[in-house]
Scaffold this active site. Structure first.
Site, PDB file in Angstrom:
ATOM      1  N   CYS A  90       0.860  -1.184   0.000  1.00 27.39           N
ATOM      2  CA  CYS A  90       0.000   0.000   0.000  1.00 27.39           C
ATOM      3  C   CYS A  90       0.892   1.228   0.000  1.00 27.39           C
ATOM      4  CB  CYS A  90      -0.904  -0.020   1.231  1.00 27.39           C
ATOM      5  SG  CYS A  90      -1.823   1.512   1.499  1.00 27.39           S
ATOM      6  N   CYS A 231      -5.431   6.683  -2.302  1.00 32.65           N
ATOM      7  CA  CYS A 231      -4.715   5.432  -2.565  1.00 32.65           C
ATOM      8  C   CYS A 231      -3.389   5.817  -3.202  1.00 32.65           C
ATOM      9  CB  CYS A 231      -5.521   4.528  -3.492  1.00 32.65           C
ATOM     10  SG  CYS A 231      -4.652   3.001  -3.970  1.00 32.65           S
TER      11      CYS A 231
END
Length: 295
Positions: A90, A231
Protein backbone atom coordinates in the site's frame (compact mmCIF):
# COMPACT_ATOMS: atom_id res chain seq x y z
CA UNK A 1 5.13 0.23 22.60
CA UNK A 2 4.52 -3.52 22.82
CA UNK A 3 2.07 -6.28 23.55
CA UNK A 4 1.40 -7.21 27.16
CA UNK A 5 0.02 -10.58 28.21
CA UNK A 6 -3.64 -9.77 27.72
CA UNK A 7 -3.58 -6.44 25.87
CA UNK A 8 -2.94 -5.58 22.24
CA UNK A 9 -1.21 -2.25 21.56
CA UNK A 10 -2.04 -0.31 18.41
CA UNK A 11 -1.41 3.00 16.65
CA UNK A 12 -3.82 4.79 14.33
CA UNK A 13 -2.32 6.67 11.39
CA UNK A 14 -3.19 8.01 7.97
CA UNK A 15 -1.68 9.27 4.73
CA UNK A 16 -3.97 11.80 3.00
CA UNK A 17 -6.80 10.32 5.10
CA UNK A 18 -6.19 6.77 3.86
CA UNK A 19 -6.17 5.37 7.41
CA UNK A 20 -4.61 2.33 9.02
CA UNK A 21 -4.40 0.43 12.29
CA UNK A 22 -0.75 -0.44 13.01
CA UNK A 23 -0.13 -3.40 15.30
CA UNK A 24 3.41 -4.04 16.62
CA UNK A 25 4.49 -7.68 16.59
CA UNK A 26 8.14 -7.09 17.36
CA UNK A 27 8.95 -10.68 18.28
CA UNK A 28 6.90 -12.22 15.48
CA UNK A 29 4.62 -14.25 17.76
CA UNK A 30 1.29 -12.45 17.41
CA UNK A 31 0.21 -13.32 13.88
CA UNK A 32 -2.83 -11.69 12.35
CA UNK A 33 -5.68 -13.81 11.02
CA UNK A 34 -8.08 -12.42 8.40
CA UNK A 35 -10.85 -12.33 11.02
CA UNK A 36 -8.72 -10.35 13.47
CA UNK A 37 -7.58 -7.90 10.79
CA UNK A 38 -11.17 -7.35 9.67
CA UNK A 39 -12.24 -6.77 13.27
CA UNK A 40 -9.53 -4.17 13.85
CA UNK A 41 -10.48 -2.35 10.62
CA UNK A 42 -14.21 -2.37 11.44
CA UNK A 43 -15.30 1.23 12.00
CA UNK A 44 -18.19 0.27 14.28
CA UNK A 45 -17.17 -2.83 16.22
CA UNK A 46 -13.39 -2.37 16.09
CA UNK A 47 -10.94 0.54 15.80
CA UNK A 48 -11.56 1.46 12.16
CA UNK A 49 -9.36 1.85 9.13
CA UNK A 50 -8.97 1.22 5.42
CA UNK A 51 -6.39 -1.40 6.30
CA UNK A 52 -4.32 -3.02 9.03
CA UNK A 53 -0.51 -3.12 9.15
CA UNK A 54 1.35 -5.64 11.31
CA UNK A 55 4.84 -4.37 12.17
CA UNK A 56 7.00 -7.50 12.24
CA UNK A 57 10.69 -8.34 11.67
CA UNK A 58 11.18 -9.43 8.08
CA UNK A 59 12.95 -12.57 9.29
CA UNK A 60 9.68 -13.64 10.99
CA UNK A 61 7.43 -13.18 7.93
CA UNK A 62 5.27 -16.14 6.93
CA UNK A 63 6.16 -15.99 3.22
CA UNK A 64 9.51 -17.24 1.89
CA UNK A 65 9.81 -14.45 -0.67
CA UNK A 66 9.33 -11.84 2.06
CA UNK A 67 11.86 -13.46 4.41
CA UNK A 68 14.33 -13.35 1.52
CA UNK A 69 14.27 -9.53 1.81
CA UNK A 70 15.62 -9.63 5.40
CA UNK A 71 19.20 -8.77 4.44
CA UNK A 72 18.14 -5.39 3.01
CA UNK A 73 15.00 -4.66 5.06
CA UNK A 74 14.72 -5.20 8.82
CA UNK A 75 10.95 -4.66 8.99
CA UNK A 76 8.06 -6.17 7.03
CA UNK A 77 4.87 -4.20 6.37
CA UNK A 78 2.34 -7.03 6.68
CA UNK A 79 -0.58 -5.22 5.05
CA UNK A 80 -4.21 -6.39 5.19
CA UNK A 81 -7.23 -4.89 3.47
CA UNK A 82 -10.25 -3.90 5.54
CA UNK A 83 -11.91 -7.25 4.77
CA UNK A 84 -8.91 -9.07 6.27
CA UNK A 85 -7.42 -10.25 2.98
CA UNK A 86 -3.66 -9.94 2.53
CA UNK A 87 -2.48 -7.38 -0.03
CA UNK A 88 0.80 -6.94 -1.86
CA UNK A 89 1.47 -3.48 -0.45
CA UNK A 90 0.00 0.00 0.00
CA UNK A 91 1.61 3.26 -1.12
CA UNK A 92 0.10 5.47 1.58
CA UNK A 93 0.66 2.69 4.09
CA UNK A 94 4.39 2.58 3.38
CA UNK A 95 4.74 6.21 4.44
CA UNK A 96 2.74 5.70 7.64
CA UNK A 97 4.77 2.54 8.32
CA UNK A 98 8.02 4.50 7.86
CA UNK A 99 6.81 7.26 10.19
CA UNK A 100 5.96 4.66 12.82
CA UNK A 101 9.35 2.94 12.57
CA UNK A 102 11.14 6.27 13.02
CA UNK A 103 8.98 7.39 15.94
CA UNK A 104 9.45 4.10 17.77
CA UNK A 105 13.22 4.09 17.22
CA UNK A 106 13.04 0.93 15.11
CA UNK A 107 14.76 2.84 12.31
CA UNK A 108 16.89 5.95 12.84
CA UNK A 109 18.13 6.90 9.37
CA UNK A 110 16.42 9.38 7.04
CA UNK A 111 16.43 6.69 4.34
CA UNK A 112 15.94 2.94 4.69
CA UNK A 113 14.31 -0.09 3.07
CA UNK A 114 11.14 -1.88 4.13
CA UNK A 115 9.87 -5.29 3.05
CA UNK A 116 6.49 -5.82 1.38
CA UNK A 117 4.81 -8.65 -0.50
CA UNK A 118 5.57 -6.64 -3.65
CA UNK A 119 9.29 -6.56 -2.89
CA UNK A 120 11.63 -4.28 -0.96
CA UNK A 121 10.77 -0.55 -1.07
CA UNK A 122 13.14 2.32 -0.28
CA UNK A 123 11.65 5.16 1.78
CA UNK A 124 13.14 8.54 2.67
CA UNK A 125 12.15 11.45 4.84
CA UNK A 126 10.70 14.25 2.69
CA UNK A 127 9.94 17.45 4.58
CA UNK A 128 6.92 16.81 6.82
CA UNK A 129 6.21 13.51 5.07
CA UNK A 130 7.88 10.59 3.35
CA UNK A 131 8.68 9.52 -0.18
CA UNK A 132 8.79 5.90 -1.32
CA UNK A 133 10.20 4.31 -4.44
CA UNK A 134 7.47 1.89 -5.45
CA UNK A 135 9.58 0.07 -8.01
CA UNK A 136 8.77 -0.57 -11.66
CA UNK A 137 5.28 -0.28 -13.09
CA UNK A 138 4.05 -2.20 -16.11
CA UNK A 139 1.02 -2.19 -18.34
CA UNK A 140 -0.97 -5.32 -17.54
CA UNK A 141 -1.80 -5.93 -21.22
CA UNK A 142 0.86 -4.03 -23.20
CA UNK A 143 -0.28 -5.22 -26.61
CA UNK A 144 -3.87 -4.03 -26.15
CA UNK A 145 -2.84 -0.83 -24.38
CA UNK A 146 -0.34 0.22 -27.02
CA UNK A 147 -2.70 -0.68 -29.87
CA UNK A 148 -5.89 0.95 -28.61
CA UNK A 149 -4.84 3.04 -25.59
CA UNK A 150 -7.16 0.88 -23.49
CA UNK A 151 -7.24 -2.72 -22.32
CA UNK A 152 -10.41 -2.80 -20.21
CA UNK A 153 -13.95 -1.49 -19.91
CA UNK A 154 -15.30 -0.39 -16.53
CA UNK A 155 -18.98 -0.16 -15.55
CA UNK A 156 -19.59 2.45 -12.85
CA UNK A 157 -23.22 2.02 -11.86
CA UNK A 158 -25.73 2.46 -14.67
CA UNK A 159 -24.94 3.48 -18.23
CA UNK A 160 -22.29 2.66 -20.76
CA UNK A 161 -18.84 1.44 -19.67
CA UNK A 162 -15.79 3.70 -19.66
CA UNK A 163 -12.47 3.01 -21.34
CA UNK A 164 -9.59 2.15 -19.02
CA UNK A 165 -6.00 0.96 -18.92
CA UNK A 166 -4.61 -1.49 -16.36
CA UNK A 167 -1.34 -0.75 -14.56
CA UNK A 168 0.52 -3.13 -12.26
CA UNK A 169 2.49 -1.51 -9.42
CA UNK A 170 3.00 -4.68 -7.44
CA UNK A 171 -0.76 -4.55 -6.90
CA UNK A 172 -3.38 -4.22 -9.67
CA UNK A 173 -4.98 -0.98 -10.84
CA UNK A 174 -7.47 -0.07 -13.56
CA UNK A 175 -7.52 3.64 -14.45
CA UNK A 176 -10.63 5.11 -16.05
CA UNK A 177 -10.35 7.96 -18.54
CA UNK A 178 -13.36 10.06 -17.56
CA UNK A 179 -14.99 11.92 -20.48
CA UNK A 180 -15.03 15.71 -20.23
CA UNK A 181 -18.81 15.85 -19.92
CA UNK A 182 -18.86 13.63 -16.80
CA UNK A 183 -18.24 15.31 -13.45
CA UNK A 184 -15.78 13.46 -11.22
CA UNK A 185 -17.94 13.91 -8.11
CA UNK A 186 -21.00 12.46 -9.84
CA UNK A 187 -19.44 9.03 -10.39
CA UNK A 188 -21.05 6.28 -8.31
CA UNK A 189 -18.37 4.39 -6.38
CA UNK A 190 -20.72 3.10 -3.70
CA UNK A 191 -20.64 -0.31 -5.38
CA UNK A 192 -17.63 -2.24 -6.70
CA UNK A 193 -17.01 -1.28 -10.34
CA UNK A 194 -17.44 -4.09 -12.84
CA UNK A 195 -14.26 -4.53 -14.89
CA UNK A 196 -14.15 -6.47 -18.15
CA UNK A 197 -12.16 -8.56 -18.74
CA UNK A 198 -12.36 -9.47 -15.06
CA UNK A 199 -8.92 -9.35 -13.38
CA UNK A 200 -8.06 -12.72 -11.79
CA UNK A 201 -7.18 -11.20 -8.40
CA UNK A 202 -9.49 -8.20 -8.47
CA UNK A 203 -8.32 -4.65 -9.01
CA UNK A 204 -8.33 -1.14 -7.58
CA UNK A 205 -10.23 1.26 -9.84
CA UNK A 206 -9.15 4.90 -10.21
CA UNK A 207 -11.37 7.49 -11.92
CA UNK A 208 -9.31 10.41 -13.20
CA UNK A 209 -10.01 13.98 -14.27
CA UNK A 210 -7.21 16.15 -15.78
CA UNK A 211 -6.88 19.56 -14.06
CA UNK A 212 -3.96 21.04 -15.99
CA UNK A 213 -0.43 20.18 -17.14
CA UNK A 214 1.00 17.65 -14.71
CA UNK A 215 -2.06 17.90 -12.48
CA UNK A 216 -4.96 15.45 -12.09
CA UNK A 217 -7.77 14.75 -9.63
CA UNK A 218 -8.72 11.21 -8.70
CA UNK A 219 -11.25 9.09 -6.86
CA UNK A 220 -10.67 5.43 -6.07
CA UNK A 221 -12.52 2.24 -5.22
CA UNK A 222 -10.10 -0.15 -3.53
CA UNK A 223 -10.59 -3.89 -3.76
CA UNK A 224 -11.59 -5.40 -0.44
CA UNK A 225 -12.34 -1.96 1.02
CA UNK A 226 -14.64 0.28 -1.06
CA UNK A 227 -14.15 3.95 -1.88
CA UNK A 228 -11.34 5.46 0.17
CA UNK A 229 -10.10 9.01 0.67
CA UNK A 230 -6.81 8.22 -1.05
CA UNK A 231 -4.71 5.43 -2.57
CA UNK A 232 -0.98 5.92 -3.00
CA UNK A 233 -0.29 3.23 -5.57
CA UNK A 234 -3.53 4.31 -7.25
CA UNK A 235 -2.22 7.87 -7.55
CA UNK A 236 0.92 6.49 -9.20
CA UNK A 237 -1.14 4.32 -11.55
CA UNK A 238 -3.30 7.33 -12.45
CA UNK A 239 -0.23 9.46 -13.21
CA UNK A 240 1.33 6.68 -15.30
CA UNK A 241 -1.91 6.09 -17.23
CA UNK A 242 -2.41 9.81 -17.90
CA UNK A 243 1.20 10.13 -19.06
CA UNK A 244 0.74 7.08 -21.28
CA UNK A 245 -2.38 8.52 -22.89
CA UNK A 246 -0.54 11.82 -23.41
CA UNK A 247 2.35 9.96 -25.07
CA UNK A 248 4.89 11.41 -22.65
CA UNK A 249 6.35 8.99 -20.11
CA UNK A 250 9.39 11.19 -19.50
CA UNK A 251 11.81 10.29 -16.73
CA UNK A 252 11.79 12.97 -14.05
CA UNK A 253 8.34 14.33 -14.87
CA UNK A 254 6.28 15.15 -11.80
CA UNK A 255 2.52 14.90 -11.28
CA UNK A 256 0.34 16.51 -8.65
CA UNK A 257 -2.53 14.19 -7.74
CA UNK A 258 -5.49 15.59 -5.80
CA UNK A 259 -7.44 13.03 -3.80
CA UNK A 260 -10.33 13.46 -1.41
CA UNK A 261 -7.97 13.38 1.57
CA UNK A 262 -5.33 15.78 0.30
CA UNK A 263 -2.55 15.98 -2.26
CA UNK A 264 0.18 13.57 -3.38
CA UNK A 265 3.20 13.99 -5.63
CA UNK A 266 4.23 11.33 -8.13
CA UNK A 267 7.58 11.38 -9.94
CA UNK A 268 8.40 9.12 -12.88
CA UNK A 269 11.84 7.53 -12.57
CA UNK A 270 14.13 5.70 -14.97
CA UNK A 271 13.35 2.13 -16.06
CA UNK A 272 9.62 2.52 -15.40
CA UNK A 273 10.23 3.37 -11.76
CA UNK A 274 7.91 5.66 -9.82
CA UNK A 275 8.19 7.59 -6.55
CA UNK A 276 5.28 8.64 -4.33
CA UNK A 277 5.58 11.49 -1.83
CA UNK A 278 3.11 12.86 0.68
CA UNK A 279 2.24 13.29 4.35
CA UNK A 280 2.14 10.60 7.03
CA UNK A 281 0.35 11.29 10.31
CA UNK A 282 0.29 9.17 13.47
CA UNK A 283 -2.97 10.15 15.16
CA UNK A 284 -3.33 8.10 18.34
CA UNK A 285 -2.04 5.18 20.39
CA UNK A 286 -4.07 2.77 22.45
CA UNK A 287 -4.66 -0.74 23.69
CA UNK A 288 -7.52 -3.19 23.62
CA UNK A 289 -8.05 -6.46 25.46
CA UNK A 290 -6.96 -9.49 23.45
CA UNK A 291 -10.16 -11.17 24.64
CA UNK A 292 -12.16 -8.83 22.38
CA UNK A 293 -10.45 -10.17 19.25
CA UNK A 294 -12.00 -13.04 17.26
CA UNK A 295 -10.50 -16.42 18.08
Amino acid sequence: MGRMADVLAFTKGHGTENDFVLVPDLDGTLGLSPARAAFLADRRAGIGGDGVIRVVPTAHADEDDVRAQAEQARWFMDYRNADGSAAEMCGNGTRVFAAYLRREGLESADEFVIATRAGAKRVRADGDGWAVELGPWRLTDPAASERDGVDALVHLGEGDPYSAVSVDLGNPHTVVALPEEVDLESVDLSRPPVVRPEPPHGTNVEVVRPIGPGHIAMRVHERGVGETRSCGTGACAAAVATSFWAGSLDTGSTWTVDVAGGRLTVRLLADHGVELAGPAVLVADGTLPLATLPA
